[in-house]
Write a protein that holds these residues in place. Structure first.
Motif, mmCIF file in Angstrom:
data_model
loop_
_atom_site.group_PDB
_atom_site.id
_atom_site.type_symbol
_atom_site.label_atom_id
_atom_site.label_comp_id
_atom_site.label_asym_id
_atom_site.label_seq_id
_atom_site.Cartn_x
_atom_site.Cartn_y
_atom_site.Cartn_z
ATOM 1 N N ASP A 145 -57.256 -44.361 -14.243
ATOM 2 C CA ASP A 145 -57.487 -42.916 -14.351
ATOM 3 C C ASP A 145 -56.672 -42.234 -15.447
ATOM 4 O O ASP A 145 -56.365 -41.050 -15.344
ATOM 5 C CB ASP A 145 -57.204 -42.227 -13.002
ATOM 6 C CG ASP A 145 -58.052 -42.805 -11.884
ATOM 7 O OD1 ASP A 145 -59.223 -43.148 -12.155
ATOM 8 O OD2 ASP A 145 -57.547 -42.919 -10.761
ATOM 9 N N PHE A 182 -49.628 -31.951 -17.723
ATOM 10 C CA PHE A 182 -50.350 -31.115 -16.769
ATOM 11 C C PHE A 182 -51.466 -31.874 -16.051
ATOM 12 O O PHE A 182 -52.056 -31.362 -15.104
ATOM 13 C CB PHE A 182 -50.927 -29.887 -17.487
ATOM 14 C CG PHE A 182 -49.880 -28.973 -18.032
ATOM 15 C CD1 PHE A 182 -49.174 -28.121 -17.192
ATOM 16 C CD2 PHE A 182 -49.565 -28.987 -19.388
ATOM 17 C CE1 PHE A 182 -48.186 -27.287 -17.688
ATOM 18 C CE2 PHE A 182 -48.582 -28.146 -19.886
ATOM 19 C CZ PHE A 182 -47.899 -27.294 -19.047
ATOM 20 N N ALA A 183 -51.749 -33.094 -16.516
ATOM 21 C CA ALA A 183 -52.724 -33.935 -15.817
ATOM 22 C C ALA A 183 -51.992 -34.736 -14.746
ATOM 23 O O ALA A 183 -51.069 -35.494 -15.073
ATOM 24 C CB ALA A 183 -53.414 -34.870 -16.800
ATOM 25 N N PRO A 184 -52.374 -34.607 -13.473
ATOM 26 C CA PRO A 184 -51.619 -35.247 -12.386
ATOM 27 C C PRO A 184 -51.442 -36.751 -12.563
ATOM 28 O O PRO A 184 -50.341 -37.281 -12.354
ATOM 29 C CB PRO A 184 -52.450 -34.915 -11.146
ATOM 30 C CG PRO A 184 -53.187 -33.675 -11.507
ATOM 31 C CD PRO A 184 -53.478 -33.791 -12.976
ATOM 32 N N ASP A 185 -52.507 -37.457 -12.944
ATOM 33 C CA ASP A 185 -52.409 -38.908 -13.093
ATOM 34 C C ASP A 185 -51.443 -39.292 -14.214
ATOM 35 O O ASP A 185 -50.668 -40.242 -14.087
ATOM 36 C CB ASP A 185 -53.790 -39.504 -13.369
ATOM 37 C CG ASP A 185 -54.729 -39.375 -12.170
ATOM 38 O OD1 ASP A 185 -54.224 -39.368 -11.041
ATOM 39 O OD2 ASP A 185 -55.948 -39.285 -12.388
ATOM 40 N N GLN A 186 -51.489 -38.543 -15.306
ATOM 41 C CA GLN A 186 -50.598 -38.842 -16.427
ATOM 42 C C GLN A 186 -49.154 -38.468 -16.105
ATOM 43 O O GLN A 186 -48.221 -39.163 -16.510
ATOM 44 C CB GLN A 186 -51.076 -38.107 -17.682
ATOM 45 C CG GLN A 186 -52.444 -38.578 -18.166
ATOM 46 C CD GLN A 186 -52.865 -37.914 -19.459
ATOM 47 O OE1 GLN A 186 -52.050 -37.752 -20.379
ATOM 48 N NE2 GLN A 186 -54.132 -37.533 -19.564
ATOM 49 N N ALA A 187 -48.968 -37.392 -15.387
ATOM 50 C CA ALA A 187 -47.619 -37.012 -14.972
ATOM 51 C C ALA A 187 -47.027 -38.063 -14.043
ATOM 52 O O ALA A 187 -45.826 -38.383 -14.122
ATOM 53 C CB ALA A 187 -47.657 -35.655 -14.277
ATOM 54 N N GLN A 188 -47.860 -38.622 -13.168
ATOM 55 C CA GLN A 188 -47.384 -39.678 -12.273
ATOM 56 C C GLN A 188 -47.008 -40.931 -13.067
ATOM 57 O O GLN A 188 -46.004 -41.584 -12.776
ATOM 58 C CB GLN A 188 -48.456 -40.012 -11.241
ATOM 59 C CG GLN A 188 -48.032 -41.077 -10.236
ATOM 60 C CD GLN A 188 -49.110 -41.357 -9.208
ATOM 61 O OE1 GLN A 188 -50.179 -40.746 -9.229
ATOM 62 N NE2 GLN A 188 -48.833 -42.271 -8.304
ATOM 63 N N SER A 197 -43.661 -40.397 -14.697
ATOM 64 C CA SER A 197 -42.582 -40.575 -13.719
ATOM 65 C C SER A 197 -42.339 -42.055 -13.446
ATOM 66 O O SER A 197 -41.185 -42.506 -13.367
ATOM 67 C CB SER A 197 -42.938 -39.848 -12.428
ATOM 68 O OG SER A 197 -41.949 -40.068 -11.442
#
Length: 203
Positions: free
Chosen positions: A127, A150-156, A159
Motif C-alpha cells: 500500500d 500525511f498518508a497513513p500507510d507511508q507515515a507508518q 515510523s
C-alpha cells in the motif's frame, strides 16, 4: 551540539593522562581508555531506546574521555619508544595508523549499520508507491525525503524505518563496544608498562 560532551571530555582528560600513566603504566592506561570508550558505547546503545538525550550525552562524555586517554597514551608510547632523532618518523607512522584505523572503522561499522537497517526494514511494503518502497530499502534519509507524512500507510512505514534504524545503530554500537573491549584487554595484557617519558637508551 549533542557531540560536544565527547569533544570536551577528550580535551579535558589530557590533564590526568600523566598521572594515570605513572599509576598504571602505558598498557593498562591504554586499556583503561579503550574499556571506558566501550562502556560509553553501551550507554549510548541503551539510551537510544530508554534513556533519552541526557543519557546519550553521558555516554558520549565517557566515550570522549576514554578515546582521549587512549589516543594520548598511545601517541606518547610510540614517541617514547624511539630515539629523539626518529620522533618525526614515529609520529608520522602513528598518525597514519590512526587515520587508517578510523577509515576502516567507519567502513566496517557503516556496513554493519546499513546491513542491519535493510534486514530489519524488510523487503515487502504494501500500500505504498514503488518510489517510496525503493527509498525505504535504501536508507532512512532517502525515505524521509520521499515519504508523504500525511498518508497513513507511508507515515507508518516511516515510523517502522526509524525503529529499524535505531535498532541497527544499537547493534552497531554493541559491535564497536565488543571490539574496543577486546582491544582494551589486549593492550592491558601485552603493551609494555614503561613510562613513555623515560629516556630511551641508545643501542
Amino acid at each position: 551540539m549533542t557531540e560536544i560532551p565527547a569533544s570536551l571530555a577528550s580535551i579535558a582528560v589530557v590533564a590526568v593522562v600523566s598521572t594515570t600513566v605513572r599509576r598504571l603504566g602505558n598498557g593498562r592506561a591504554l586499556g583503561e581508555g579503550l574499556i571506558m570508550a566501550a562502556a560509553g558505547l553501551i550507554v549510548v546503545a541503551v539510551a537510544e531506546s530508554w534513556g533519552g538525550i541526557v543519557l546519550i550525552c553521558v555516554g558520549l562524555l565517557v566515550i570522549g574521555a576514554g578515546l582521549g586517554l587512549a589516543f594520548t597514551v598511545s601517541t606518547g608510547a610510540v614517541l617514547g619508544s624511539v630515539p629523539a632523532d626518529r620522533a618525526g618518523a614515529a609520529s608520522a607512522i602513528s598518525e597514519t595508523g590512526l587515520e587508517l584505523g578510523v577509515a576502516l572503522g567507519i567502513a566496517v561499522l557503516g556496513t554493519i549499520q546499513d546491513v542491519g537497517y535493510r534486514v530489519l526494514i524488510g523487503r515487502s511494503f504494501a500500500d505504498v508507491p514503488d518510489r517510496v518502497a525503493d527509498a525505504a530499502r535504501q536508507s532512512l534519509a532517502n525515505l524521509s525525503g520521499a515519504v508523504d507524512a500525511f498518508a497513513p500507510d507511508q507515515a507508518q512505514l516511516l515510523s517502522q524505518a526509524r525503529d529499524a534504524f535505531t535498532q541497527a545503530m544499537q547493534m552497531t554500537a554493541v559491535v564497536a563496544a565488543a571490539i574496543l573491549l577486546l582491544a582494551g584487554a589486549m593492550a592491558w595484557r601485552y603493551v609494555p608498562a614503561a613510562d613513555p617519558l623515560d629516556p630511551v637508551e641508545e643501542r
